[in-house]
Structure formats: C-alpha cells, structure tokens
Design a protein around this motif. Structure first.
Motif, PDB file in Angstrom:
ATOM      1  N   UNK A 308       0.684  -1.223   0.046  1.00 21.83           N
ATOM      2  CA  UNK A 308       0.096   0.084   0.295  1.00 21.83           C
ATOM      3  C   UNK A 308       0.828   1.220   0.039  1.00 21.83           C
ATOM      4  N   UNK A 309       1.856   1.248   0.767  1.00 21.03           N
ATOM      5  CA  UNK A 309       2.822   2.276   0.772  1.00 21.03           C
ATOM      6  C   UNK A 309       3.660   2.573  -0.561  1.00 21.03           C
ATOM      7  N   UNK A 310       3.991   1.354  -1.081  1.00 17.10           N
ATOM      8  CA  UNK A 310       4.399   1.409  -2.469  1.00 17.10           C
ATOM      9  C   UNK A 310       3.607   2.187  -3.623  1.00 17.10           C
ATOM     10  N   UNK A 311       2.417   1.653  -3.509  1.00 15.66           N
ATOM     11  CA  UNK A 311       1.200   2.352  -4.410  1.00 15.66           C
ATOM     12  C   UNK A 311       1.001   3.864  -4.251  1.00 15.66           C
ATOM     13  N   UNK A 314       4.473   5.377  -5.413  1.00 14.34           N
ATOM     14  CA  UNK A 314       4.506   5.457  -6.947  1.00 14.34           C
ATOM     15  C   UNK A 314       3.556   6.615  -7.626  1.00 14.34           C
ATOM     16  N   UNK A 315       2.537   6.635  -7.114  1.00 14.71           N
ATOM     17  CA  UNK A 315       1.664   7.763  -7.625  1.00 14.71           C
ATOM     18  C   UNK A 315       2.029   9.150  -7.201  1.00 14.71           C
ATOM     19  N   UNK A 316       2.594   9.401  -6.146  1.00 14.89           N
ATOM     20  CA  UNK A 316       3.014  10.730  -5.689  1.00 14.89           C
ATOM     21  C   UNK A 316       4.410  10.904  -6.560  1.00 14.89           C
ATOM     22  N   UNK A 317       5.276   9.970  -6.761  1.00 18.18           N
ATOM     23  CA  UNK A 317       6.714  10.392  -7.514  1.00 18.18           C
ATOM     24  C   UNK A 317       6.323  10.497  -8.761  1.00 18.18           C
ATOM     25  N   UNK A 327      12.330  11.730 -15.869  1.00 14.29           N
ATOM     26  CA  UNK A 327      11.440  10.369 -16.359  1.00 14.29           C
ATOM     27  C   UNK A 327      11.093   9.599 -15.446  1.00 14.29           C
ATOM     28  N   UNK A 328      10.213   8.802 -15.687  1.00 14.77           N
ATOM     29  CA  UNK A 328       9.621   8.031 -14.668  1.00 14.77           C
ATOM     30  C   UNK A 328       9.317   6.598 -15.283  1.00 14.77           C
ATOM     31  N   UNK A 329       9.789   5.516 -14.654  1.00 14.64           N
ATOM     32  CA  UNK A 329       9.400   3.994 -15.031  1.00 14.64           C
ATOM     33  C   UNK A 329       8.952   3.461 -13.863  1.00 14.64           C
ATOM     34  N   UNK A 330       7.733   2.808 -13.822  1.00 14.14           N
ATOM     35  CA  UNK A 330       7.183   2.012 -12.644  1.00 14.14           C
ATOM     36  C   UNK A 330       8.049   0.954 -12.123  1.00 14.14           C
TER      37      UNK A 330
END
Length: 368
Positions: A308-311, A314-317, A327-330
């Motif tokens: 849950x923290x990762x998700x 991931x959204x914030x970054x 650049x951003x790559x999940x």
C-alpha cells in the motif's frame, strides 16, 4: 545583473570537464569569468589548460587542499556579483537555453538559487539514482515555494550573491559544506529559490561499490551536521513543523520502516493467535496452525503495509516527475522503493549510530 564568477573545483581530473567548459564559453551571456581549481592535476587536466588557458583561469595545487578551502580562496580573487558553483562532473542541459541568463535573472529576487539536477541515465544504477534526485529536487522546490528558505541544498550546481556569501563567511570546512551553508542561510533568513527552468545533469557513481563509498561520506556528513546543529534544527521544526514532510521525499522507505517498528500488531491478529494457542493445548492437530499464525500473519500484515505504501509513493513520485520534468518508469521506481531507498536509509542511520557510539571508527577519503 552583472558579472558572473563561475567556480569549478576538480580533484585530479574529470571526464566531463571539457564539455562543461565548452558549454560555458559558448553561452551567450558575455559578462562572465571562469575559474577551474584543480588539486593534484593529472596529465589529462594539464592538457585542458593548453586548450582553454586563454579563456579560463586555472588554479593548480600540487597537493589536496580540499573543496571548501580552495573555493573560499578563489572567491577572494574573483570580481563577480554572482558566484556560480558547479561540480566538475555536471553537464549543462543545452535544450534549456540561456543557462547563465536564467541563473542571473533568478537572483534578482533571491540570495541563493539551487539549479535543478538530473542524472545521466547511462546505467541501471544511474536510472535508479535518478529517483533520489527527483526526491531531492522536489524537497527543495517545496522549501522554495512555501518557505522561501532552505535547510540544505545540493552543492553540485548553485548560485549565490556575493554579499550573501560574505555574510555567511563562505564555506566552512566540513564534509557536507552545502548542507552547512543551507542551514546557516536559513538562520540568517536569506531568500532561497529553486530554479526549475535551467537544468544540469550529474554523473552517478559507476558501480555499487562507488555508490556505497559516496553515500557513506554523505551519511557521515549528514550525521555530523545533525550532531552540530540539532538544537537549531529542533527550534526550526517547532516553528515550521511541516518541514518534517520533506523526510518522506528524501527517504520513501521511512514510513514503512517506522510503522513496522512502532505500530503494534493488529488486535485481530493477536486474538487469532491467542485463540489458536488455547485450542492447541487441547488438540495437538492445531499446533501447526498456531505456529503459522505466530509468523505468517505478521508477515502478511507487513507485506500489505509495504504494498500500500509502494502504491501511494508510486503515484506521488509519478506526479512529481511530471511537474519536475523527470523520467519515470514504474519498474525502476519499484526497485528504488523496495531495495535502494532502504539501503540509503540504513546507511544514514548507521552513520548516525557510528558517530554517537564509536566516532573513532569514522574514516573516509575526503579532504575538508
């Protein structure tokens, strides 16, 4: 705004220095002077003097004098109202255009300007490190936008008014001279701006071994900075408590680590375990489920918290990357969050513990 004095400290040599000097000399901003200060210059560095000697002021030191010392001395020999400090391993983003003019214009309403930094994404490690710099940049953008002051900045590329530099007494001879100057500027109420329109790229460590060496130095420098300034920092946090939010960007693994260490197990997990334990005293067949409950339920809880923290991060970054033009790559970010960020957090925590418990263990290859 006037003459810009540019300072580039070098230890021995830099593969990126030649291109950096060419970009600075080709920049249309005419009112500038460039100083390159080299401790223990190599043959490669000496060859650059032959190429740029007529347009660049080279200062050569036969021994390692240290970054803070050589920069303070060279500033005294310069004439600019604006002092621009660049590391030798940065590259100017040519697409941003008018780099020096943007730096000059930004100092019309600020005393200190930090220039946005990206990472040369030429390896897997460099691609992961770039999310570190996204966190760094977002943190100081936050300080610039909401406080107009900063507690510390990345000294690989920043500019400062000469009068502000003199009011701070220049660089202090410490491992993290940029953190130190940032805090002193905060206490003196100097105006800070994070420059998003201009951009430089820095070279990431070439290997994990070099990364650990660099981060060990950063961790020890940060620990010394905290030890020396904790009273001032506590006062600042009391006055500006939202500053603590910056830690969430600098160390994304911190919330999960704190929750696992501090928050007690869920009451329902404890009830289930106690129930299994009582029943197992009467029926041995329930011993395996009891053992399972004592370990696996806790693991499942921690996994759910981590995911849950990762998700959330991931959204914030992703949002921050869009705003800061990173650049951003999940998949890259997932590795950064689950592996890289905990390593960086542990490195800092270990440095603080080492400084408090066994300061004589501190030994780094760095001249202050």
């Amino acid at each position: 705004m006037g003459l810009i004095s540019i300072f580039i400290p070098v230890y021995r040599e830099s593969d990126m220095l030649e291109d950096l000097l060419e970009d600075l000399l080709e920049d249309p901003y005419e009112d500038k002077e460039i100083f390159v200060i080299i401790d223990e210059p190599s043959l490669k560095s000496l060859r650059l003097i032959e190429k740029f000697g007529g347009n660049v002021n080279f200062v050569l030191n036969g021994e390692r004098r240290g970054k803070a010392k050589v920069l303070n001395d060279t500033v005294e020999d310069s004439s600019g109202d604006i002092l621009l400090f660049l590391d030798a391993d940065v590259a100017i983003d040519r697409e941003s255009g008018d780099f020096l003019k943007k730096v000059s214009d930004s100092l019309e309403k600020a005393d200190i300007v930090e220039i946005k930094k990206g990472v040369v994404r030429d390896s897997i490690l460099a691609r992961i490190v770039s999310y570190d710099y996204l966190g760094f940049s977002s943190t100081n953008w936050f300080f610039s936008r909401f406080l107009g002051k900063c507690l510390g900045f990345n000294g690989a590329a920043f500019a400062i008014r000469r009068e502000a530099f003199n009011s701070l007494g220049g660089f202090r001879r410490t491992i993290c001279e940029d953190l130190d100057m940032g805090l002193r500027s905060f206490l003196k109420d100097l105006k800070f701006k994070f420059l998003v329109d201009a951009n430089v790229y820095t070279k990431a460590p070439s290997s994990w071994r070099e990364w650990f060496k660099q981060r060990k130095r950063w961790g020890i420098g940060a620990a010394l900075w905290l030890k020396e300034n904790y009273r001032s920092l506590l006062g600042i946090v009391r006055e500006y408590p939202k500053i603590l939010l910056s830690l969430l960007l600098l160390f994304p693994s911190l919330p999960t680590a704190m929750s696992i260490l501090i928050i007690p197990e869920d009451i329902y997990v404890k009830i289930a375990y106690i129930l299994f334990f009582i029943l197992s005293t009467r029926a041995s067949i329930l011993l395996p489920p009891t053992a399972f409950a004592s370990t696996t339920l806790s693991i499942i809880k921690n996994m759910l918290m981590t995911v849950s923290s990762l998700l959330a991060y991931l959204s914030l970054f992703y949002i921050l990357a869009q705003k800061m033009n990173f650049p951003f790559n999940p998949l890259e970010f997932t590795f950064y969050y689950l592996i890289y960020s905990p390593l960086w957090l542990i490195t800092v925590a270990a440095s603080i513990a080492r400084l408090l418990l066994k300061p004589e263990w501190i030994n780094i290859d760095w001249k202050v």
